[in-house]
Design a protein around this motif. Structure first.
Motif, PDB file in Angstrom:
ATOM      1  N   ASN A 215       0.864  -1.178   0.000  1.00 33.35           N
ATOM      2  CA  ASN A 215       0.000   0.000   0.000  1.00 33.35           C
ATOM      3  C   ASN A 215       0.904   1.232   0.000  1.00 33.35           C
ATOM      4  OD1 ASN A 215      -2.915  -1.146   0.747  1.00 33.35           O
ATOM      5  ND2 ASN A 215      -1.394  -2.193   2.036  1.00 33.35           N
ATOM      6  N   VAL A 216       0.444   2.294  -0.638  1.00 32.59           N
ATOM      7  CA  VAL A 216       1.172   3.563  -0.658  1.00 32.59           C
ATOM      8  C   VAL A 216       0.239   4.656  -0.142  1.00 32.59           C
ATOM      9  CG1 VAL A 216       2.268   5.333  -2.101  1.00 32.59           C
ATOM     10  CG2 VAL A 216       2.682   2.898  -2.553  1.00 32.59           C
ATOM     11  N   VAL A 217       0.752   5.475   0.781  1.00 32.55           N
ATOM     12  CA  VAL A 217      -0.014   6.599   1.317  1.00 32.55           C
ATOM     13  C   VAL A 217       0.675   7.888   0.892  1.00 32.55           C
ATOM     14  CG1 VAL A 217      -0.843   7.759   3.394  1.00 32.55           C
ATOM     15  CG2 VAL A 217      -0.841   5.258   3.283  1.00 32.55           C
TER      16      VAL A 217
ATOM     17  N   VAL B  74      -2.718   8.141 -11.108  1.00 34.81           N
ATOM     18  CA  VAL B  74      -3.531   8.638  -9.997  1.00 34.81           C
ATOM     19  C   VAL B  74      -4.375   9.810 -10.478  1.00 34.81           C
ATOM     20  CG1 VAL B  74      -3.480   9.677  -7.704  1.00 34.81           C
ATOM     21  CG2 VAL B  74      -1.814   7.894  -8.303  1.00 34.81           C
ATOM     22  N   ALA B  75      -5.669   9.732 -10.297  1.00 35.94           N
ATOM     23  CA  ALA B  75      -6.584  10.773 -10.765  1.00 35.94           C
ATOM     24  C   ALA B  75      -6.439  12.030  -9.923  1.00 35.94           C
ATOM     25  CB  ALA B  75      -8.020  10.267 -10.717  1.00 35.94           C
ATOM     26  N   MET B  76      -6.444  13.197 -10.603  1.00 43.90           N
ATOM     27  CA  MET B  76      -6.263  14.481  -9.939  1.00 43.90           C
ATOM     28  C   MET B  76      -7.432  15.402 -10.271  1.00 43.90           C
ATOM     29  SD  MET B  76      -3.205  13.931  -8.603  1.00 43.90           S
ATOM     30  CE  MET B  76      -2.629  15.563  -8.121  1.00 43.90           C
TER      31      MET B  76
ATOM     32  N   LEU C 235     -10.717   7.685   1.537  1.00 41.38           N
ATOM     33  CA  LEU C 235      -9.405   8.254   1.225  1.00 41.38           C
ATOM     34  C   LEU C 235      -8.609   7.412   0.237  1.00 41.38           C
ATOM     35  CD1 LEU C 235      -8.408   9.540   4.788  1.00 41.38           C
ATOM     36  CD2 LEU C 235      -9.467  10.815   2.909  1.00 41.38           C
ATOM     37  N   ALA C 236      -9.298   6.541  -0.494  1.00 43.23           N
ATOM     38  CA  ALA C 236      -8.663   5.728  -1.527  1.00 43.23           C
ATOM     39  C   ALA C 236      -8.688   6.460  -2.860  1.00 43.23           C
ATOM     40  CB  ALA C 236      -9.385   4.387  -1.657  1.00 43.23           C
ATOM     41  N   THR C 237      -7.580   6.428  -3.589  1.00 40.40           N
ATOM     42  CA  THR C 237      -7.549   6.976  -4.929  1.00 40.40           C
ATOM     43  C   THR C 237      -8.165   5.959  -5.890  1.00 40.40           C
ATOM     44  OG1 THR C 237      -5.400   6.046  -5.567  1.00 40.40           O
ATOM     45  CG2 THR C 237      -5.371   8.109  -4.300  1.00 40.40           C
ATOM     46  N   ASN C 238      -8.115   6.302  -7.173  1.00 45.65           N
ATOM     47  CA  ASN C 238      -8.622   5.374  -8.196  1.00 45.65           C
ATOM     48  C   ASN C 238      -7.681   4.202  -8.429  1.00 45.65           C
ATOM     49  OD1 ASN C 238      -6.827   7.423  -9.345  1.00 45.65           O
ATOM     50  ND2 ASN C 238      -7.204   6.379 -11.291  1.00 45.65           N
TER      51      ASN C 238
ATOM     52  N   ALA D 252      -4.542   8.852  -0.183  1.00 45.06           N
ATOM     53  CA  ALA D 252      -4.027  10.213   0.031  1.00 45.06           C
ATOM     54  C   ALA D 252      -4.657  10.781   1.292  1.00 45.06           C
ATOM     55  CB  ALA D 252      -4.336  11.111  -1.167  1.00 45.06           C
ATOM     56  N   VAL D 253      -3.877  11.574   2.027  1.00 44.87           N
ATOM     57  CA  VAL D 253      -4.345  12.129   3.300  1.00 44.87           C
ATOM     58  C   VAL D 253      -3.927  13.591   3.430  1.00 44.87           C
ATOM     59  CG1 VAL D 253      -4.198   9.882   4.445  1.00 44.87           C
ATOM     60  CG2 VAL D 253      -2.252  11.443   4.570  1.00 44.87           C
ATOM     61  N   GLY D 254      -4.575  14.274   4.380  1.00 47.03           N
ATOM     62  CA  GLY D 254      -4.169  15.626   4.751  1.00 47.03           C
ATOM     63  C   GLY D 254      -4.423  16.651   3.675  1.00 47.03           C
TER      64      GLY D 254
END
Length: 463
Positions: free
Chosen positions: A139-141, A282-284, A295-298, A304-306
């Motif tokens: 997993n990547v945060v 990663v969708a922006m 808080l999960a991306t596509n 992503a957090v904060g």
């Protein structure tokens, strides 16, 4: 797993990143935390903590200046910014050392350097590269935080600064123009005025702190007038000219203000450029990372957090996001973090503290006839009279239902936001809060008094 393979790779060691790392470690996950600068991020080193240290020094200056009001014979001989900075930096250093100790004791692998997401994996997660070294995460945060924004055509140089440079100043400017009347702007206005500067705020929106309840904005504006902090609302910045002797700020409409310094305080933007996010799929949304309510991306296994996530830019939101994501990855299915239920504090003088819906938001959501409001003036609160502060506590409720918003202004009222958060998050009714005995004499009583008003049994207030 190889030595460079982890359950979670976290890109960014600020509030959201290190809280995710600590919670994940508690849950038995193997964690790599990548940070290009210092653990703690903006909040600890160039945001929340140093600015609040300055604000405390400003409070001390005001207390000395006004000491004769309380029968204490003292005089303010001046403000030594080098000594103020020593105090500020000492607070930051002690907290930084404590954080480093926490992270080390948790067994987290800390990687120093600039990280970049170079690939994502079909099964979830991805690979982050730092100085040619790959760190693979199941997993990547993403937790790289934010930066101080400017305005188009307004270069940060010379006499034009952001909060980053303002925190390192060794002298108090004599005359300051602050572009932006939200949290950062009003906090620095408060500090510099207490330190003896002439301050003028320029805000494009119709009120100062425009995201707060209108009653708080009006009260703050009255307080700033009493403190001789000049401000112009509904006024747009047009340009700036610098010289060796000062700076001239031009406003739309032809007016101008002369000063020694300009602080650009128009908010913060997400630090998402150059991280390989779009290249990795990663969708922006502009520069914000798009996430769902978990808080999960596509991209599977990438979160992503904060401040990378659009919404409130608060350190404690980052903490909550980090804890949530760690528990989500660990399979605990935590409750989502809802921005509307996050407490907010602006640490100017007087302080502003709020949580939940403003009155206009509540009326828009429930309808005018379905909202009730009560305000308790601090003039009836003994501790507030001792502190010589004006202000009020305002409660917003759904008619015949729970309290959905708490909005407070006055010296030190930020310390009361904890109960306010419980009231809103636990959907308390006025009768519930009114039944709680609040210690006398405290400012905390003001919350109880406001609840008594909504419950139909006011005590130290007119019916």
């Amino acid at each position: 797993m190889t030595s460079n393979t982890f359950d979670i790779v976290i890109l960014g060691g600020g509030s959201g990143g290190y809280s995710a790392a600590l919670r994940a470690s508690q849950l038995g996950l193997k964690v790599a935390l990548i940070e290009k600068d210092k653990l703690g991020g903006t909040c600890l080193h160039s945001g929340c903590i140093p600015t609040k240290a300055l604000l405390h020094a400003a409070e001390v200056a005001d207390a000395v200046r006004e000491s004769r009001t309380f029968g204490v014979q003292a005089s303010l001989d001046g403000v030594d910014m080098n000594s103020v900075n020593t105090f500020k930096d000492g607070v930051v250093d002690r907290l930084h050392q404590g954080l480093q100790g926490l992270v080390k004791s948790a067994g987290i692998t800390v990687v120093e350097g600039r990280g970049r997401l170079v690939s994502t994996h079909q099964g979830g997660g991805g690979t982050v590269e730092v100085d040619g070294q790959a760190y693979v995460g199941r997993n990547v945060v993403l937790a790289t935080g934010s930066y101080a924004r400017s305005l188009p055509g307004l270069e940060i140089e010379g006499r034009v600064v952001t909060s980053d440079q303002a925190l390192r100043m060794t002298e108090v400017p004599k005359r300051v123009v602050i572009v932006g009347g939200s949290v950062i702007g009003v906090e620095f206005a408060s500090v510099w005025r207490s330190f003896g500067a002439e301050v003028a705020l320029v805000e494009a929106m119709p009120t100062l702190v425009p995201l707060e309840d209108p009653a708080l904005s009006k009260q703050l504006e009255r307080a700033f007038r009493r403190r001789k902090i000049a401000f112009r609302t509904g006024t747009r910045f047009a340009g700036v000219e610098q010289s060796d002797s000062g700076v001239v700020v031009s406003l739309e409409g032809g007016d101008s203000i002369e000063a020694d310094l300009v602080l650009v305080a128009v908010g913060r933007g997400p630090r998402s450029q150059g991280l390989g996010l779009e290249e990795s799929g990663v969708a922006m949304d502009r520069d914000w990372v798009k996430v769902d309510d978990r808080l999960a991306t596509n991209v599977k296994g990438v979160y992503a957090v904060g401040d990378l996530v659009a919404g409130l830019q608060l350190a404690h939101r980052g903490f909550a996001h980090g804890i949530f994501v760690a528990e989500e990855i660990a399979g605990l299915s935590p409750q989502p973090v809802v921005d509307a239920n996050i407490p907010r504090v602006t640490y100017c003088d007087p302080e502003i503290a709020s949580v939940g819906l403003t009155e206009p938001q509540a009326r828009s959501q429930f309808g005018d006839e379905s909202v009730e409001v009560a305000e308790y003036n601090l003039g009836g609160n003994g501790k507030s009279q001792i502190l010589q502060t004006a202000g009020h506590v305002k409660l917003v409720r759904q008619k015949d239902g729970p309290i959905v918003g708490v909005h407070m202004i006055g010296t030190r009222l930020g310390e009361q936001v904890g109960e306010a958060a419980l009231i809103v998050n636990w959907e308390a009714h006025p009768d519930d809060v009114a039944a709680v005995i609040h210690a006398h004499p405290t400012q905390n009583e003001a919350l109880g008094e406001a609840a008594l008003i909504l419950a139909g049994k006011p005590l130290h207030a007119h019916s």
